[in-house]
Design a protein around this motif. Structure first.
Motif, short mmCIF file in Angstrom:
data_model
loop_
_atom_site.label_atom_id
_atom_site.label_comp_id
_atom_site.label_asym_id
_atom_site.label_seq_id
_atom_site.Cartn_x
_atom_site.Cartn_y
_atom_site.Cartn_z
N HIS A 184 36.62 53.35 38.53
CA HIS A 184 35.97 52.99 37.27
C HIS A 184 34.60 52.32 37.36
O HIS A 184 33.60 52.99 37.23
N ASN B 165 41.88 52.27 38.55
CA ASN B 165 42.62 51.91 37.35
C ASN B 165 44.11 52.21 37.47
O ASN B 165 44.93 51.44 36.99
N GLY C 191 46.90 49.29 35.09
CA GLY C 191 45.68 49.63 34.38
C GLY C 191 44.60 48.63 34.74
O GLY C 191 44.22 47.78 33.95
N ASN C 192 44.13 48.73 35.97
CA ASN C 192 43.14 47.77 36.50
C ASN C 192 41.78 48.15 35.94
O ASN C 192 40.97 48.78 36.61
N HIS C 193 41.53 47.78 34.68
CA HIS C 193 40.35 48.30 33.99
C HIS C 193 39.24 47.28 33.79
O HIS C 193 38.07 47.62 33.93
N ARG D 279 44.94 46.12 32.04
CA ARG D 279 44.80 46.75 30.73
C ARG D 279 46.16 47.07 30.12
O ARG D 279 46.33 47.03 28.91
#
Lengths: 205, 655
Positions: B114, B135, B161-163, B180
């Protein structure tokens, strides 16, 4: 004689620069070598301009069957040249001192220069014959064997002085700092002789 | 019904705006024809042999990789494998790099890359490393800008969800990794419907040491909202980190509707200096965790993967004054901080307006305890008391904002497909330019630091449609380059991008290019199986494993004839490239290998395995056109039957 002796000492001392600075340099340029490959020729050995240039020149040369660039222990010249240059510098300095104190004739300065000139020409002759051997004594199993219009093997000898096209490379061969110091030094010893000679003549007349 | 109406009106509005945009584009074409067009061409033209002024590092999104571009030319210079296997170089296939893709879930061959961010010193990009987050299986990677290779990957435990990641603080003290998709913390088997109050959204602070090495310092156990994006404070607000949230409703199904109910979500303001101090004084609680920490060493040319077992967790309520919520309208997406550190922009994606908070007003509100209740014990600041201003009618669907050095901000509007320039402080819209189409992220080199280098802006668009020659249903995404040095933005160039760039990071080429390595030194090669000269090459059998210590140099392998390999063996080719010249890689490919090729840089050693299944004589060759004799750079391996007695021999030119 004081002035000419000083100039003589200075002139012959400049030879010592050859122990620190390269005498000659051969640089190879080619389209795929935007940073050219180069070797600096010192009186005691050959070094790459950049750390890995010698290895890379050898790598390129192996295609046409050239020998590897010699290490210091592989050529007697690299042992003898430092002795000759060191001795000549020492001799010149001693002559200069003796001249300074009026112990010797300034003609000995000229004698030194003539001897240095003869040794220099011998050195250049030797260097040229090494280049010739290096450029013509090729591995019979060479990967790429090229011949001229008469069918003779191509000569890959780099020029002694100047620039020349060798296959995809342009070789530039020119003196470097050490040589210029030597030339200036030798010229100074000529001045030393002339100055000394004039002083002696004035004194005698 | 009300929601349905608003969704419908959104769709209608966006259709309307798109058609307007087309008209604009047409008239724009007319305007920019002739002399203007050639002028734009000149400004992006980088003559043959010349270099670009900026590096741009674009995330590859679902390619899992990072691509390197030159600006203003838009030329792609390299694709750096990060989270995905890359058969071109053998990344993720070679024995040395397989550990890089190891996780607590085992080997994961793919990732969703990302937000790249360049390391900073004193709030300025310093050109040492690029960090980028994954993510899907939460991870953060660090890429060296000396080698342009991935050097380290750390997995983020208890996250999903590593956003809202991987942004760095102004002296690269920390890189953050948000969550996330809120999840049970730690994971447990509970009914999904029990989400509310039970799920958490941990924010992880990873400390970076002088060598770039990453270590999780602490994990902040935040309420189970969706932490979408983040940026660090800078200047006066250095020491704080800001995270946008959505789904403060904590909905677990049909989120497009159910997570869009609250008029305002939050920007979480985290005083990380306070928590750092708290942790340094023994605060926090060590809990069980399982996460991989993978490190690549440029001397052994080998990665190692270590499974970590503990993480320090901090309950934000335990640290007085560490975390506050600032109400921000309409499910804010981008969370951007201006170069001075005073303004925090919440890009409310379901809105036409942008909400800008003031850091100094925030501090005052905290001091005055100007609260509007709390969320799970975390104080909510009064909306009016932190509000610096609103950018009215900027466009539709604001997503991200970057800054120039002259007090201007640039925001992308996804739905109205445009980039809008506005003034910090007056909140007045100065210019708008269409972007083709549906712009997501934008990037100004240094545009998220204290010193933006505001000459160019690139927009990264989600929809390509007709911008290039058609290539079937699947198209590359598209980026646009604008000149922002004048009062009005000028579109100069379109260029396709690889994967789906989610954000990019740009930096002056001068800060990076002198450090770029040309070779790996053979005399520094400490690979266990390296042969650093042809004399050191050998073949060693250990049971049914055979280790081939092989070298490459223009234009042969050593050895190039090997006999005595048997069906059922597992052959390890440890190939060392003996070259010490810039840009002379060699490749290695073995017929029928169920792995990949190797592309070995000068001085490097890489290993690939091959399990021969059939007796015979099988060739291998160099895959990189290395030299005039490249075609001859090949060899043979004789494979004998399982029980044969063929002696193990290896030769080069009969020796």
């Amino acid at each position: 004689m004081k002035l000419s002796g000083t100039i003589m000492i200075l002139g012959s001392a400049l030879l010592l620069g050859l122990f620190f600075y390269p005498l000659w340099n051969i640089r190879l340029e080619a389209p795929q070598y935007p940073d050219p490959l180069g070797m600096d020729i010192y009186i005691a050995g050959i070094e790459g301009e950049e750390e890995f240039d010698i290895q890379n020149i050898d790598g390129v040369n192996h295609y046409i069957g050239m020998k590897k660039i010699p290490k210091p222990e592989e050529m007697w010249e690299f042992n003898v040249f430092p002795i000759v240059i060191g001795s000549m510098a020492g001799l010149g300095i001693i002559l200069g001192f003796l001249g300074f104190f009026g112990k010797i004739s300034p003609h000995l300065f000229l004698g030194w220069l003539v001897l240095m000139g003869v040794l220099g020409i011998m050195g250049m002759y030797d260097f040229n014959s090494w280049l010739l051997e290096y450029g013509t004594d090729l591995d019979p199993k060479a990967i790429i064997k090229l011949t001229d219009a008469e069918g003779n093997p191509l000569n890959y000898k780099p020029p002694l002085l100047g620039s020349e096209k060798i296959l995809n490379f342009t070789a530039h061969s020119y003196p470097r700092t050490g040589a210029y110091m030597m030339f200036v030094g030798m010229f100074l010893t000529l001045i030393a002789w002339i100055t000394g000679y004039r002083t002696v003549r004035t004194k005698n007349s | 019904m009300k929601q349905l109406n608003s969704i419908l009106s959104f769709i209608l509005l966006s259709l309307f705006v798109v058609s307007c945009g087309e008209d604009d584009a047409k008239s724009g074409d007319k305007r920019s024809g002739g002399a203007m067009a050639s002028n734009a061409a000149e400004r992006v033209y980088v003559a043959p042999g010349e270099h670009d002024e900026f590096y741009a590092f674009l995330s590859g999104g679902y390619s899992g990789n990072l691509t390197v571009y030159g600006l203003p030319s838009g030329r792609m210079l390299k694709e750096i494998p990060v989270f995905s296997q890359f058969p071109t170089s053998g990344y993720g296939y070679s024995e040395e790099t397989k550990p890089m893709l190891n996780t607590s879930f085992g080997f994961v061959p793919w990732g969703d890359a990302h937000h790249p961010d360049i390391s900073q010193t004193n709030g300025e990009t310093d050109g040492r490393w690029v960090f980028i987050n994954e993510n899907n299986t939460p991870r953060i990677a660090r890429i060296s800008l000396e080698t342009f290779e991935t050097e380290e990957i750390i997995e983020i435990p208890h996250s999903a969800g590593n956003h809202s990641s991987s942004f760095v603080t102004e002296n690269t003290e920390y890189v953050v990794a948000g969550t996330r998709f809120s999840v049970p913390y730690p994971q447990e088997d509970i009914a999904i419907s029990e989400m509310k109050g039970n799920f958490k959204g941990p924010l992880t602070f990873i400390a970076i040491d002088d060598e770039g090495r990453m270590e999780i310092d602490f994990q902040l156990k935040m309420p189970g909202f969706n932490y979408d994006l983040s940026h660090p404070g800078r200047g006066d607000s250095h020491g704080w980190f800001f995270f946008t949230t959505y789904n403060t409703e904590e909905a677990h199904t049909l989120q497009e509707v159910n997570a869009s109910q609250n008029d305002k979500d939050f920007i979480a303001a985290v005083n990380w200096k306070k928590i750092q101090e708290y942790v340094a004084n023994g605060g926090g609680q060590e809990i069980d965790a399982e996460y991989a920490h993978n490190v690549y060493d440029h001397e052994t040319h080998t990665a190692t993967s270590t499974m970590m077992k503990k993480v320090l967790t901090v309950d934000p309520r335990d640290v007085e004054g560490a975390v506050y919520f600032m109400p921000t309208p309409k499910s804010p997406h981008g969370c951007d901080v201006d170069p001075s550190g005073e303004y925090i922009v919440g890009n409310g994606k379901l809105s036409t307006d942008l909400t800008v908070h003031s850091f100094s007003k925030m501090l005052k509100a905290i001091e005055n305890e100007d609260f509007d209740g709390d969320a799970y014990g975390i104080p909510i600041l009064n909306f009016e008391s932190t509000l610096a201003g609103t950018v009215k009618e900027g466009g539709l669907g604001p997503l991200h904002t970057e800054f120039d050095a002259d007090g201007n901000a640039y925001t992308t509007f996804f739905i109205s497909s445009e980039v809008v320039k506005w003034k910090l402080g007056t909140w007045e819209v100065l210019d708008r330019q269409p972007s083709y189409y549906s712009v997501g992220h934008l990037m100004i080199p240094g545009g998220n630091s204290r010193k933006p280098e505001g000459k160019y802006l690139i927009s990264m668009n989600k929809i390509t449609k007709d911008r290039y020659l058609p290539t079937g249903p699947e198209l590359e995404h598209s980026a646009q380059l604008y000149d922002i040095s004048g009062e009005k933005m000028e579109l100069l160039l379109d260029f396709p991008t690889h994967g789906e760039p989610h954000y990019a990071a740009g930096i002056s080429a001068d800060k990076v290019k002198a450090n770029s390595r040309k070779i790996y030194r053979l005399d520094e090669n400490k690979h266990e199986y390296a042969a650093t000269s042809e004399d050191a090459t050998k073949v060693v059998r250990e049971g049914n494993q055979v280790h081939v210590y092989m070298t490459t140099v223009r234009s042969h392998f050593s050895p190039d004839n090997i006999e005595g390999i048997k069906v059922g063996d597992k052959v390890y080719f440890h190939v060392t490239n003996l070259e010490q010249d810039f840009d002379v890689p060699h490749g290695f490919a073995m017929i029928g290998a169920n792995t990949s090729e190797l592309l070995i840089m000068p001085g490097q050693t890489k290993t690939i395995t091959w399990e021969p299944k059939k007796a015979g004589v099988w060739p291998f060759y160099c895959t990189d056109f290395c030299s005039a004799l490249h075609q001859e750079m090949q060899g043979y391996i004789r494979v004998s039957g399982r029980n044969s007695n063929t002696p193990l021999t290896w030769t080069l030119d009969g020796e």
